[in-house]
Write a protein that holds these residues in place. Structure first.
Motif, PDB file in Angstrom:
ATOM      1  N   VAL A  54       0.834  -1.204   0.000  1.00 13.81           N
ATOM      2  CA  VAL A  54       0.000   0.000   0.000  1.00 13.81           C
ATOM      3  C   VAL A  54       0.869   1.254   0.000  1.00 13.81           C
ATOM      4  O   VAL A  54       0.599   2.212  -0.737  1.00 13.81           O
ATOM      5  CB  VAL A  54      -0.974  -0.008   1.202  1.00 13.81           C
ATOM      6  CG1 VAL A  54      -1.628   1.340   1.395  1.00 13.81           C
ATOM      7  CG2 VAL A  54      -2.028  -1.086   1.004  1.00 13.81           C
ATOM      8  N   LEU A  55       1.938   1.254   0.796  1.00 13.74           N
ATOM      9  CA  LEU A  55       2.840   2.408   0.814  1.00 13.74           C
ATOM     10  C   LEU A  55       3.511   2.623  -0.548  1.00 13.74           C
ATOM     11  O   LEU A  55       3.651   3.765  -1.002  1.00 13.74           O
ATOM     12  CB  LEU A  55       3.890   2.242   1.906  1.00 13.74           C
ATOM     13  CG  LEU A  55       3.375   2.367   3.332  1.00 13.74           C
ATOM     14  CD1 LEU A  55       4.480   2.045   4.322  1.00 13.74           C
ATOM     15  CD2 LEU A  55       2.815   3.759   3.577  1.00 13.74           C
ATOM     16  N   LEU A  56       3.894   1.537  -1.197  1.00 15.75           N
ATOM     17  CA  LEU A  56       4.493   1.658  -2.532  1.00 15.75           C
ATOM     18  C   LEU A  56       3.480   2.182  -3.551  1.00 15.75           C
ATOM     19  O   LEU A  56       3.834   2.980  -4.422  1.00 15.75           O
ATOM     20  CB  LEU A  56       5.064   0.315  -2.983  1.00 15.75           C
ATOM     21  CG  LEU A  56       6.358  -0.120  -2.306  1.00 15.75           C
ATOM     22  CD1 LEU A  56       6.711  -1.549  -2.704  1.00 15.75           C
ATOM     23  CD2 LEU A  56       7.486   0.827  -2.656  1.00 15.75           C
ATOM     24  N   ILE A  57       2.246   1.743  -3.448  1.00 15.09           N
ATOM     25  CA  ILE A  57       1.203   2.245  -4.352  1.00 15.09           C
ATOM     26  C   ILE A  57       0.995   3.736  -4.137  1.00 15.09           C
ATOM     27  O   ILE A  57       0.900   4.506  -5.105  1.00 15.09           O
ATOM     28  CB  ILE A  57      -0.116   1.458  -4.160  1.00 15.09           C
ATOM     29  CG1 ILE A  57       0.047   0.035  -4.664  1.00 15.09           C
ATOM     30  CG2 ILE A  57      -1.275   2.154  -4.857  1.00 15.09           C
ATOM     31  CD1 ILE A  57      -1.078  -0.896  -4.276  1.00 15.09           C
ATOM     32  N   LEU A  58       0.931   4.160  -2.879  1.00 16.02           N
ATOM     33  CA  LEU A  58       0.766   5.585  -2.591  1.00 16.02           C
ATOM     34  C   LEU A  58       1.963   6.391  -3.092  1.00 16.02           C
ATOM     35  O   LEU A  58       1.795   7.494  -3.637  1.00 16.02           O
ATOM     36  CB  LEU A  58       0.569   5.800  -1.092  1.00 16.02           C
ATOM     37  CG  LEU A  58      -0.744   5.289  -0.516  1.00 16.02           C
ATOM     38  CD1 LEU A  58      -0.747   5.437   1.002  1.00 16.02           C
ATOM     39  CD2 LEU A  58      -1.925   6.006  -1.136  1.00 16.02           C
ATOM     40  N   LEU A  59       3.160   5.853  -2.927  1.00 12.52           N
ATOM     41  CA  LEU A  59       4.354   6.521  -3.436  1.00 12.52           C
ATOM     42  C   LEU A  59       4.313   6.628  -4.959  1.00 12.52           C
ATOM     43  O   LEU A  59       4.626   7.675  -5.532  1.00 12.52           O
ATOM     44  CB  LEU A  59       5.606   5.773  -2.994  1.00 12.52           C
ATOM     45  CG  LEU A  59       6.939   6.328  -3.477  1.00 12.52           C
ATOM     46  CD1 LEU A  59       7.182   7.705  -2.873  1.00 12.52           C
ATOM     47  CD2 LEU A  59       8.065   5.373  -3.128  1.00 12.52           C
ATOM     48  N   PHE A  60       3.893   5.560  -5.614  1.00 12.87           N
ATOM     49  CA  PHE A  60       3.793   5.561  -7.076  1.00 12.87           C
ATOM     50  C   PHE A  60       2.802   6.618  -7.548  1.00 12.87           C
ATOM     51  O   PHE A  60       3.085   7.379  -8.479  1.00 12.87           O
ATOM     52  CB  PHE A  60       3.360   4.168  -7.562  1.00 12.87           C
ATOM     53  CG  PHE A  60       3.186   4.078  -9.044  1.00 12.87           C
ATOM     54  CD1 PHE A  60       4.279   4.014  -9.884  1.00 12.87           C
ATOM     55  CD2 PHE A  60       1.922   4.047  -9.611  1.00 12.87           C
ATOM     56  CE1 PHE A  60       4.123   3.924 -11.250  1.00 12.87           C
ATOM     57  CE2 PHE A  60       1.748   3.956 -10.973  1.00 12.87           C
ATOM     58  CZ  PHE A  60       2.869   3.895 -11.799  1.00 12.87           C
ATOM     59  N   VAL A  61       1.649   6.692  -6.888  1.00 15.47           N
ATOM     60  CA  VAL A  61       0.636   7.692  -7.267  1.00 15.47           C
ATOM     61  C   VAL A  61       1.159   9.100  -7.034  1.00 15.47           C
ATOM     62  O   VAL A  61       0.981   9.990  -7.871  1.00 15.47           O
ATOM     63  CB  VAL A  61      -0.678   7.446  -6.494  1.00 15.47           C
ATOM     64  CG1 VAL A  61      -1.649   8.593  -6.673  1.00 15.47           C
ATOM     65  CG2 VAL A  61      -1.318   6.136  -6.949  1.00 15.47           C
ATOM     66  N   ALA A  62       1.841   9.316  -5.913  1.00 14.18           N
ATOM     67  CA  ALA A  62       2.384  10.645  -5.614  1.00 14.18           C
ATOM     68  C   ALA A  62       3.433  11.069  -6.634  1.00 14.18           C
ATOM     69  O   ALA A  62       3.430  12.207  -7.102  1.00 14.18           O
ATOM     70  CB  ALA A  62       2.979  10.661  -4.203  1.00 14.18           C
ATOM     71  N   VAL A  63       4.305  10.152  -7.007  1.00 10.06           N
ATOM     72  CA  VAL A  63       5.336  10.460  -7.998  1.00 10.06           C
ATOM     73  C   VAL A  63       4.706  10.761  -9.341  1.00 10.06           C
ATOM     74  O   VAL A  63       5.111  11.690 -10.038  1.00 10.06           O
ATOM     75  CB  VAL A  63       6.351   9.296  -8.094  1.00 10.06           C
ATOM     76  CG1 VAL A  63       7.252   9.440  -9.305  1.00 10.06           C
ATOM     77  CG2 VAL A  63       7.181   9.212  -6.833  1.00 10.06           C
ATOM     78  N   ARG A  64       3.697  10.001  -9.726  1.00 10.37           N
ATOM     79  CA  ARG A  64       3.019  10.217 -11.003  1.00 10.37           C
ATOM     80  C   ARG A  64       2.302  11.575 -11.033  1.00 10.37           C
ATOM     81  O   ARG A  64       2.310  12.253 -12.049  1.00 10.37           O
ATOM     82  CB  ARG A  64       1.990   9.127 -11.279  1.00 10.37           C
ATOM     83  CG  ARG A  64       2.587   7.838 -11.732  1.00 10.37           C
ATOM     84  CD  ARG A  64       3.258   8.032 -13.041  1.00 10.37           C
ATOM     85  NE  ARG A  64       3.447   6.753 -13.681  1.00 10.37           N
ATOM     86  CZ  ARG A  64       3.629   6.609 -14.964  1.00 10.37           C
ATOM     87  NH1 ARG A  64       3.639   7.643 -15.748  1.00 10.37           N
ATOM     88  NH2 ARG A  64       3.816   5.419 -15.463  1.00 10.37           N
ATOM     89  N   ARG A  65       1.700  11.964  -9.906  1.00 12.12           N
ATOM     90  CA  ARG A  65       0.976  13.246  -9.862  1.00 12.12           C
ATOM     91  C   ARG A  65       1.927  14.429  -9.918  1.00 12.12           C
ATOM     92  O   ARG A  65       1.553  15.503 -10.386  1.00 12.12           O
ATOM     93  CB  ARG A  65       0.137  13.347  -8.601  1.00 12.12           C
ATOM     94  CG  ARG A  65      -1.112  12.532  -8.706  1.00 12.12           C
ATOM     95  CD  ARG A  65      -2.036  12.883  -7.590  1.00 12.12           C
ATOM     96  NE  ARG A  65      -3.293  12.196  -7.838  1.00 12.12           N
ATOM     97  CZ  ARG A  65      -4.405  12.581  -7.306  1.00 12.12           C
ATOM     98  NH1 ARG A  65      -4.450  13.610  -6.503  1.00 12.12           N
ATOM     99  NH2 ARG A  65      -5.515  11.923  -7.575  1.00 12.12           N
ATOM    100  N   MET A  66       3.132  14.249  -9.402  1.00 13.01           N
ATOM    101  CA  MET A  66       4.097  15.338  -9.403  1.00 13.01           C
ATOM    102  C   MET A  66       4.816  15.445 -10.742  1.00 13.01           C
ATOM    103  O   MET A  66       5.724  16.248 -10.904  1.00 13.01           O
ATOM    104  CB  MET A  66       5.106  15.145  -8.279  1.00 13.01           C
ATOM    105  CG  MET A  66       4.467  15.333  -6.919  1.00 13.01           C
ATOM    106  SD  MET A  66       5.466  14.986  -5.457  1.00 13.01           S
ATOM    107  CE  MET A  66       7.115  15.022  -5.968  1.00 13.01           C
ATOM    108  N   GLY A  67       4.439  14.636 -11.685  1.00 18.98           N
ATOM    109  CA  GLY A  67       4.995  14.731 -13.025  1.00 18.98           C
ATOM    110  C   GLY A  67       6.132  13.765 -13.293  1.00 18.98           C
ATOM    111  O   GLY A  67       6.809  13.871 -14.298  1.00 18.98           O
ATOM    112  N   GLY A  68       6.340  12.834 -12.402  1.00 20.69           N
ATOM    113  CA  GLY A  68       7.384  11.847 -12.624  1.00 20.69           C
ATOM    114  C   GLY A  68       7.007  10.867 -13.707  1.00 20.69           C
ATOM    115  O   GLY A  68       5.841  10.645 -14.005  1.00 20.69           O
ATOM    116  N   ASN A  69       7.997  10.276 -14.346  1.00 21.17           N
ATOM    117  CA  ASN A  69       7.714   9.313 -15.414  1.00 21.17           C
ATOM    118  C   ASN A  69       7.443   8.020 -14.772  1.00 21.17           C
ATOM    119  O   ASN A  69       7.446   7.026 -14.834  1.00 21.17           O
ATOM    120  CB  ASN A  69       8.872   9.247 -16.388  1.00 21.17           C
ATOM    121  CG  ASN A  69       8.982  10.542 -17.160  1.00 21.17           C
ATOM    122  OD1 ASN A  69       8.017  11.281 -17.244  1.00 21.17           O
ATOM    123  ND2 ASN A  69      10.142  10.819 -17.678  1.00 21.17           N
TER     124      ASN A  69
END
Length: 69
Positions: A54-69
């Motif tokens: 769950v923490l990795l999923i939240l991190l992935f979503v946060a990175v994607r929203r901040m414009g990360g590839n």
């Protein structure tokens, strides 16, 4: 998406949770001495693995929203 290492890590974490869950459900269905000795340990490992996933999923979503590839 498969080129993103964080996405691959999320998928692997989810698969680990699934494997632990299947081991627990299988041992519950079969019963016996092994299940009685290890049921709580398997549940703890599943909860830990699920929290990491769950923490990795939240991190992935946060990175994607901040414009990360």
């Amino acid at each position: 998406m498969w080129q993103d290492p964080l996405f691959i890590l999320v998928v692997v974490a989810c698969l680990v949770v699934l494997v632990i869950l299947m081991i627990g459900v299988g041992s519950f269905g079969k019963g016996g001495d092994w299940h009685r000795r290890n049921a709580n340990r398997i549940m703890r490992w599943r909860i830990i693995a699920q929290a990491v996933a769950v923490l990795l999923i939240l991190l992935f979503v946060a990175v994607r929203r901040m414009g990360g590839n």
